[in-house]
Design a protein around this motif. Structure first.
Motif, PDB file in Angstrom:
ATOM      1  N   VAL A 114       3.549  -6.549  -8.815  1.00  8.98           N
ATOM      2  CA  VAL A 114       3.573  -7.791  -8.113  1.00  8.98           C
ATOM      3  C   VAL A 114       1.936  -7.875  -7.863  1.00  8.98           C
ATOM      4  O   VAL A 114       1.451  -6.951  -7.347  1.00  8.98           O
ATOM      5  N   GLY A 115       1.772  -9.311  -7.920  1.00  9.37           N
ATOM      6  CA  GLY A 115       0.263  -9.767  -7.656  1.00  9.37           C
ATOM      7  C   GLY A 115      -0.473  -9.499  -8.815  1.00  9.37           C
ATOM      8  O   GLY A 115      -1.952  -9.815  -8.390  1.00  9.37           O
ATOM      9  N   LEU A 116      -0.395  -8.931  -9.828  1.00  7.96           N
ATOM     10  CA  LEU A 116      -1.163  -8.907 -10.902  1.00  7.96           C
ATOM     11  C   LEU A 116      -0.705  -9.655 -12.034  1.00  7.96           C
ATOM     12  O   LEU A 116       0.501  -9.588 -12.444  1.00  7.96           O
ATOM     13  N   SER A 117      -1.348 -10.820 -12.418  1.00  9.55           N
ATOM     14  CA  SER A 117      -1.109 -11.678 -13.482  1.00  9.55           C
ATOM     15  C   SER A 117      -1.430 -11.040 -14.813  1.00  9.55           C
ATOM     16  O   SER A 117      -2.221  -9.820 -14.672  1.00  9.55           O
ATOM     17  N   ALA A 118      -1.012 -11.457 -15.894  1.00 12.00           N
ATOM     18  CA  ALA A 118      -1.295 -10.770 -17.162  1.00 12.00           C
ATOM     19  C   ALA A 118      -2.810 -10.872 -17.409  1.00 12.00           C
ATOM     20  O   ALA A 118      -3.524  -9.981 -17.934  1.00 12.00           O
ATOM     21  N   ARG A 119      -3.407 -11.983 -17.107  1.00  9.23           N
ATOM     22  CA  ARG A 119      -5.112 -12.091 -17.097  1.00  9.23           C
ATOM     23  C   ARG A 119      -5.858 -10.988 -16.129  1.00  9.23           C
ATOM     24  O   ARG A 119      -6.612 -10.386 -16.682  1.00  9.23           O
ATOM     25  N   LYS A 120      -5.269 -10.756 -15.066  1.00  6.39           N
ATOM     26  CA  LYS A 120      -5.880  -9.956 -14.214  1.00  6.39           C
ATOM     27  C   LYS A 120      -5.810  -8.588 -14.704  1.00  6.39           C
ATOM     28  O   LYS A 120      -6.569  -7.659 -14.780  1.00  6.39           O
ATOM     29  N   ALA A 121      -4.590  -8.223 -15.361  1.00  5.00           N
ATOM     30  CA  ALA A 121      -4.216  -6.900 -15.659  1.00  5.00           C
ATOM     31  C   ALA A 121      -5.267  -6.852 -16.950  1.00  5.00           C
ATOM     32  O   ALA A 121      -5.546  -5.319 -16.903  1.00  5.00           O
ATOM     33  N   MET A 122      -5.494  -7.460 -17.534  1.00 10.39           N
ATOM     34  CA  MET A 122      -6.337  -7.209 -18.706  1.00 10.39           C
ATOM     35  C   MET A 122      -7.869  -7.237 -18.413  1.00 10.39           C
ATOM     36  O   MET A 122      -8.719  -6.802 -19.150  1.00 10.39           O
ATOM     37  N   ILE A 123      -8.259  -7.895 -17.179  1.00 16.63           N
ATOM     38  CA  ILE A 123      -9.683  -7.843 -16.660  1.00 16.63           C
ATOM     39  C   ILE A 123      -9.802  -6.149 -16.283  1.00 16.63           C
ATOM     40  O   ILE A 123     -10.850  -5.581 -16.517  1.00 16.63           O
ATOM     41  N   VAL A 124      -8.688  -5.678 -15.625  1.00 16.96           N
ATOM     42  CA  VAL A 124      -8.707  -4.240 -15.361  1.00 16.96           C
ATOM     43  C   VAL A 124      -8.660  -3.503 -16.767  1.00 16.96           C
ATOM     44  O   VAL A 124      -9.689  -2.652 -17.017  1.00 16.96           O
ATOM     45  N   GLY A 125      -7.502  -3.565 -17.436  1.00 16.33           N
ATOM     46  CA  GLY A 125      -7.447  -2.822 -18.997  1.00 16.33           C
ATOM     47  C   GLY A 125      -7.543  -1.394 -18.862  1.00 16.33           C
ATOM     48  O   GLY A 125      -7.372  -0.795 -17.841  1.00 16.33           O
ATOM     49  N   THR A 126      -7.864  -0.826 -20.024  1.00 13.39           N
ATOM     50  CA  THR A 126      -7.539   0.671 -20.138  1.00 13.39           C
ATOM     51  C   THR A 126      -8.912   1.023 -19.055  1.00 13.39           C
ATOM     52  O   THR A 126      -8.491   2.082 -18.363  1.00 13.39           O
ATOM     53  N   ALA A 127      -9.879   0.422 -19.154  1.00 15.20           N
ATOM     54  CA  ALA A 127     -11.174   0.960 -18.496  1.00 15.20           C
ATOM     55  C   ALA A 127     -10.761   1.106 -16.929  1.00 15.20           C
ATOM     56  O   ALA A 127     -11.032   2.143 -16.266  1.00 15.20           O
ATOM     57  N   GLY A 128     -10.265   0.009 -16.535  1.00 14.70           N
ATOM     58  CA  GLY A 128      -9.928   0.024 -14.951  1.00 14.70           C
ATOM     59  C   GLY A 128      -8.876   0.961 -14.731  1.00 14.70           C
ATOM     60  O   GLY A 128      -9.010   1.662 -13.530  1.00 14.70           O
ATOM     61  N   LEU A 129      -7.685   0.975 -15.397  1.00 16.98           N
ATOM     62  CA  LEU A 129      -6.897   1.921 -15.379  1.00 16.98           C
ATOM     63  C   LEU A 129      -7.326   3.588 -15.175  1.00 16.98           C
ATOM     64  O   LEU A 129      -7.302   4.298 -14.119  1.00 16.98           O
ATOM     65  N   THR A 130      -8.253   3.905 -15.999  1.00 18.96           N
ATOM     66  CA  THR A 130      -8.827   5.038 -15.979  1.00 18.96           C
ATOM     67  C   THR A 130      -9.686   5.342 -14.686  1.00 18.96           C
ATOM     68  O   THR A 130      -9.850   6.341 -14.067  1.00 18.96           O
ATOM     69  N   ALA A 131     -10.554   4.154 -14.352  1.00 21.56           N
ATOM     70  CA  ALA A 131     -11.053   4.185 -13.142  1.00 21.56           C
ATOM     71  C   ALA A 131     -10.316   4.590 -12.087  1.00 21.56           C
ATOM     72  O   ALA A 131     -10.538   5.595 -11.216  1.00 21.56           O
ATOM     73  N   MET A 132      -8.994   3.942 -11.903  1.00 24.08           N
ATOM     74  CA  MET A 132      -8.100   4.157 -10.912  1.00 24.08           C
ATOM     75  C   MET A 132      -7.828   5.676 -10.964  1.00 24.08           C
ATOM     76  O   MET A 132      -7.594   6.340  -9.956  1.00 24.08           O
ATOM     77  N   LEU A 133      -7.347   6.164 -12.266  1.00 27.97           N
ATOM     78  CA  LEU A 133      -6.962   7.429 -12.306  1.00 27.97           C
ATOM     79  C   LEU A 133      -8.190   8.681 -11.854  1.00 27.97           C
ATOM     80  O   LEU A 133      -7.633   9.406 -11.237  1.00 27.97           O
ATOM     81  N   CYS A 134      -9.254   8.133 -11.972  1.00 27.35           N
ATOM     82  CA  CYS A 134     -10.648   9.099 -11.448  1.00 27.35           C
ATOM     83  C   CYS A 134     -10.337   8.919 -10.084  1.00 27.35           C
ATOM     84  O   CYS A 134     -10.392  10.037  -9.294  1.00 27.35           O
ATOM     85  N   VAL A 135     -10.351   7.749  -9.310  1.00 31.21           N
ATOM     86  CA  VAL A 135     -10.142   7.804  -7.988  1.00 31.21           C
ATOM     87  C   VAL A 135      -8.929   8.589  -7.346  1.00 31.21           C
ATOM     88  O   VAL A 135      -9.029   9.260  -6.436  1.00 31.21           O
ATOM     89  N   LEU A 136      -7.947   8.459  -8.019  1.00 28.46           N
ATOM     90  CA  LEU A 136      -6.751   9.467  -7.544  1.00 28.46           C
ATOM     91  C   LEU A 136      -7.093  10.675  -7.692  1.00 28.46           C
ATOM     92  O   LEU A 136      -6.630  11.589  -6.895  1.00 28.46           O
ATOM     93  N   ALA A 137      -7.647  11.227  -8.930  1.00 28.28           N
ATOM     94  CA  ALA A 137      -8.089  12.527  -9.103  1.00 28.28           C
ATOM     95  C   ALA A 137      -8.941  12.815  -7.706  1.00 28.28           C
ATOM     96  O   ALA A 137      -8.758  14.087  -7.228  1.00 28.28           O
ATOM     97  N   LEU A 138     -10.127  12.183  -7.374  1.00 30.52           N
ATOM     98  CA  LEU A 138     -10.857  12.316  -5.969  1.00 30.52           C
ATOM     99  C   LEU A 138      -9.995  12.446  -5.026  1.00 30.52           C
ATOM    100  O   LEU A 138     -10.005  13.554  -3.917  1.00 30.52           O
ATOM    101  N   GLU A 139      -9.114  11.686  -4.570  1.00 29.99           N
ATOM    102  CA  GLU A 139      -8.229  11.576  -3.653  1.00 29.99           C
ATOM    103  C   GLU A 139      -7.530  13.095  -3.451  1.00 29.99           C
ATOM    104  O   GLU A 139      -7.607  13.760  -2.467  1.00 29.99           O
TER     105      GLU A 139
END
Ligand code: NDP
Length: 324
Positions: A114-139
């Motif tokens: 919820v809150g993410l359009s298909a366009r926004k999801a691909m602005i994030v994309g694999t790169a952004g998902l990976t960045a989030m996984l890195c932040v989760l790892a730090l947390e």
């Protein structure tokens, strides 16, 4: 359907925009009308043929896409549902997202949060998902905003830009390492509190002055070695990339004398629960300004030409590909 098709001609990879028919559907497959895809470093290696990403030709590249389910052989997905896909070898050994349609295993998909359009999801994309996984790892390693500064390397790239924006939005002080003066203003706009030139990472001693509570490293090589040597006692370095090389010229000193944790991060085979957690966090954390600041939108026709820019370090932020 219209697609980028990669073929081998005289031992070289050739990318052509043309009509192609999807391979026949298998049990459990879902057919998706692709609306948006993106270019990542791995797509650039595949499209230019500069990296041994594709082993079977013809291949449709595109390691990620977002769109709408057209037909599903799995009860978990229904026609009209919005979905996103990253990883699983799609665009490498299974026809990918740089096409009007994709046919993939239902297990590889994630419903759009919820809150993410298909366009926004691909602005994030694999790169952004990976960045989030890195932040989760730090947390998870206990690195908190009050622990101290977090450094992001390869900061102007797709993973780096998203990591800077995410960490800033979560209240961390972010130092951005970049090799380009032209991106300083951009990085400060995304939320970096200071810029460190990449040239300062050229030489490393086994242990250096402790500076970083945590790190997101997209570069590898000597840069990662320096980051490890400068990481605080009990700090964590989330390593996900090799834009500067796949070697790691380091010593055991940061690990055995400073309790430093080197956490590897992979997005390609991350389990479904981890992906949905990461996508939900992304949808909630990233501010509107990130999407406006970090995006360059291109057409499918332009994708092969822009792919070459990745390997010349001439890409800033995320490259969004409009499919339809
Ligand atoms: P980009 O090309 O968008 O960004 C890479 C950045 O690295 C560049 O912008 C540049 O940043 C820096 N860089 C480039 N060349 C060098 C060099 N020779 N030495 C040091 N730094 C350099 O790529 P992505 O953000 O899409 O991907 C980054 C890395 O992460 C890649 O290696 C990619 O394969 C990896 N990756 C891994 C994933 C995983 O699941 N583990 C998933 C996605 C990506 P600047 O100009 O600011 O210095």
């Amino acid at each position: 359907m219209k697609a980028i098709v990669l073929e081998q001609v005289d031992g070289k990879t050739q990318a052509t925009i043309k009509q192609a028919d999807l391979p026949a559907a298998q049990a459990g497959d879902v057919l998706v009308d692709v609306e948006w895809s993106s270019l990542n470093y791995k797509d650039a290696l595949a499209i230019t043929g500069k990296g041994k990403i594709i082993r079977q030709f013809p291949m449709v590249p595109g390691i990620d896409f977002a769109g709408t389910v057209k037909h599903s052989n799995d009860a978990r997905y229904t026609t009209g549902q919005q979905v996103v896909l990253t990883g699983w070898g799609v665009g490498e050994n299974h026809w990918g997202g740089l096409a009007e349609q994709a046919q993939v295993k239902s297990d590889w998909l994630v419903p759009l949060p919820v809150g993410l359009s298909a366009r926004k999801a691909m602005i994030v994309g694999t790169a952004g998902l990976t960045a989030m996984l890195c932040v989760l790892a730090l947390e998870e390693a206990g690195v908190k905003p009050e622990s101290g500064e977090v450094v992001v390397t390869g900061a102007s790239g797709g993973v780096g830009s998203t990591a800077v924006a995410l960490l800033h939005a979560l209240g961390y002080q972010v130092a951005a390492v970049t090799g380009r003066e032209s991106t300083h203003e951009y990085l400060l706009k995304l939320g970096a509190s200071r810029i460190v030139p990449r040239s300062e990472f050229a030489e490393t001693r086994p242990l250096e002055k402790q500076i970083w509570a945590g790190a997101v490293d997209t570069v590898g090589g000597g840069v990662l070695a320096k980051v490890l040597a400068q990481t605080n006692y009990s700090g964590c370095v989330a390593a996900c990339g090799l834009a500067g090389g796949f070697d790691l010229p380091t010593t055991v000193m940061p690990f055995i004398l400073r309790n430093v944790r080197l956490q590897g991060v992979d997005s390609v085979s991350a389990p479904f629960e981890r992906r949905t957690e990461a996508w939900e966090r992304l949808a909630n954390i990233l501010p509107e300004s990130f999407y406006e600041t970090a995006t360059t939108e291109i057409s499918l026709e332009n994708a092969p030409e822009v792919a070459a820019d990745f390997l010349n370090n001439a890409i800033q932020g995320r490259t969004l590909v409009k499919i339809r």
